[in-house]
Design a protein around this motif. Structure first.
Motif, short mmCIF file in Angstrom:
data_model
loop_
_atom_site.label_atom_id
_atom_site.label_comp_id
_atom_site.label_asym_id
_atom_site.label_seq_id
_atom_site.Cartn_x
_atom_site.Cartn_y
_atom_site.Cartn_z
N ILE A 67 1.76 15.82 4.81
CA ILE A 67 1.58 14.92 3.66
C ILE A 67 1.37 13.49 4.17
O ILE A 67 0.50 12.76 3.69
N VAL A 68 2.17 13.11 5.17
CA VAL A 68 2.02 11.78 5.78
C VAL A 68 0.62 11.62 6.35
O VAL A 68 -0.05 10.59 6.15
N ALA A 90 13.88 5.42 -1.01
CA ALA A 90 12.98 4.95 0.06
C ALA A 90 12.90 3.42 0.08
O ALA A 90 12.86 2.81 1.15
N LEU A 91 12.89 2.79 -1.10
CA LEU A 91 12.83 1.33 -1.15
C LEU A 91 14.11 0.72 -0.57
O LEU A 91 14.07 -0.30 0.12
N ARG A 137 0.83 -1.21 0.00
CA ARG A 137 0.00 0.00 0.00
C ARG A 137 0.87 1.26 0.00
O ARG A 137 0.65 2.19 -0.78
N TYR A 138 1.89 1.28 0.85
CA TYR A 138 2.67 2.51 0.97
C TYR A 138 3.75 2.62 -0.12
O TYR A 138 4.19 3.73 -0.42
N ALA A 139 4.13 1.51 -0.72
CA ALA A 139 5.01 1.61 -1.89
C ALA A 139 4.23 2.26 -3.04
O ALA A 139 4.78 3.08 -3.78
N GLN A 140 2.95 1.93 -3.15
CA GLN A 140 2.10 2.58 -4.16
C GLN A 140 1.96 4.08 -3.87
O GLN A 140 2.06 4.91 -4.78
N ALA A 141 1.73 4.42 -2.60
CA ALA A 141 1.59 5.83 -2.22
C ALA A 141 2.87 6.60 -2.51
O ALA A 141 2.85 7.74 -2.99
N LEU A 142 4.00 5.96 -2.23
CA LEU A 142 5.32 6.56 -2.50
C LEU A 142 5.47 6.86 -3.99
O LEU A 142 5.89 7.96 -4.38
N LYS A 143 5.12 5.88 -4.82
CA LYS A 143 5.27 6.05 -6.26
C LYS A 143 4.31 7.12 -6.78
O LYS A 143 4.66 7.92 -7.66
N LEU A 198 7.77 6.53 3.57
CA LEU A 198 7.29 7.91 3.47
C LEU A 198 8.26 8.96 4.03
O LEU A 198 7.96 10.16 4.00
N HIS A 199 9.42 8.54 4.55
CA HIS A 199 10.21 9.48 5.36
C HIS A 199 10.62 10.75 4.62
O HIS A 199 10.78 11.80 5.23
N ASP A 200 10.79 10.67 3.31
CA ASP A 200 11.27 11.84 2.56
C ASP A 200 10.18 12.54 1.74
O ASP A 200 10.50 13.35 0.87
N VAL A 201 8.90 12.26 2.00
CA VAL A 201 7.86 12.86 1.15
C VAL A 201 7.83 14.39 1.22
O VAL A 201 7.30 15.04 0.31
#
Ligand SMILES: [Fe+2]
Length: 171
Positions: A88-89, A31-32, A12-18, A61-64
């Motif tokens: 954003i988080v 991030a990965l 879920r959060y890899a999708q959000a990151l992308k 999400l640390h660098d969003v």
């Protein structure tokens, strides 16, 4: 060790990151890679499932905040990222219906991940070590063999993180 819930969170959060970084593959890969080190450290340290959840989401999400920091201040400096990241988080995590305490813990770590004085727990420490493991390589610190032992001594507190740092960079 990683259960179905952790696996679902990771996807879920890899999708959000992308979705957040779009064409910025460098940030996505960063991030990965941080998540990869965080998972190795969590496996080695045998951390509790509740901590795993926080760390998986935070690693991704640390660098969003970087994108907004660059747009608003023309700077990716730590303090701007720490300012821009947490809202954003909260927006991303709220959209998935996450519980408030989980959202606030991730937002806290994202909002402090360049400030050693805010490091107040194992979840934060694992993010600190994992981000540094990636940054040593990406920022070219790995070439400076003379400084690395002091950097590792000062920053790594988990036995697993320290062992990874020594194996990756001191041999
Ligand atoms: Fe990072």
């Amino acid at each position: 060790m990683f259960n179905d819930e952790a696996q679902a969170l990771r996807e879920r959060y890899a999708q959000a990151l992308k979705a957040h970084f779009g064409a910025d593959g460098r940030r996505i890969n960063h991030a990965l890679k941080v998540l990869g080190f965080a998972e190795r450290i969590m496996t080695g340290e045998g951390v509790a499932p509740e901590v795993q959840k926080i760390v998986v989401i935070t690693a991704l999400l640390h660098d969003v905040g970087i994108k907004a920091a660059e747009e608003k201040y023309q700077s990716s400096a730590g303090p701007y990222q720490e300012l821009e990241g947490p809202p954003i988080v909260r927006a991303i995590m709220s959209s998935y219906g996450e519980p408030a305490p989980l959202i606030e813990r991730v937002a806290y770590i994202v909002g402090g991940h360049h400030t050693p004085g805010k490091n107040d727990g194992l979840d934060f420490q694992i993010i600190w070590e994992s981000d540094l493991l990636v940054n040593i390589e990406e920022d070219g610190l790995a070439a400076d063999k003379a400084k690395l032992p002091a950097i590792i001594e000062k920053n790594f507190r988990t036995a697993t993180g320290r062992a990874i740092a020594q194996a990756e960079y001191l041999r």
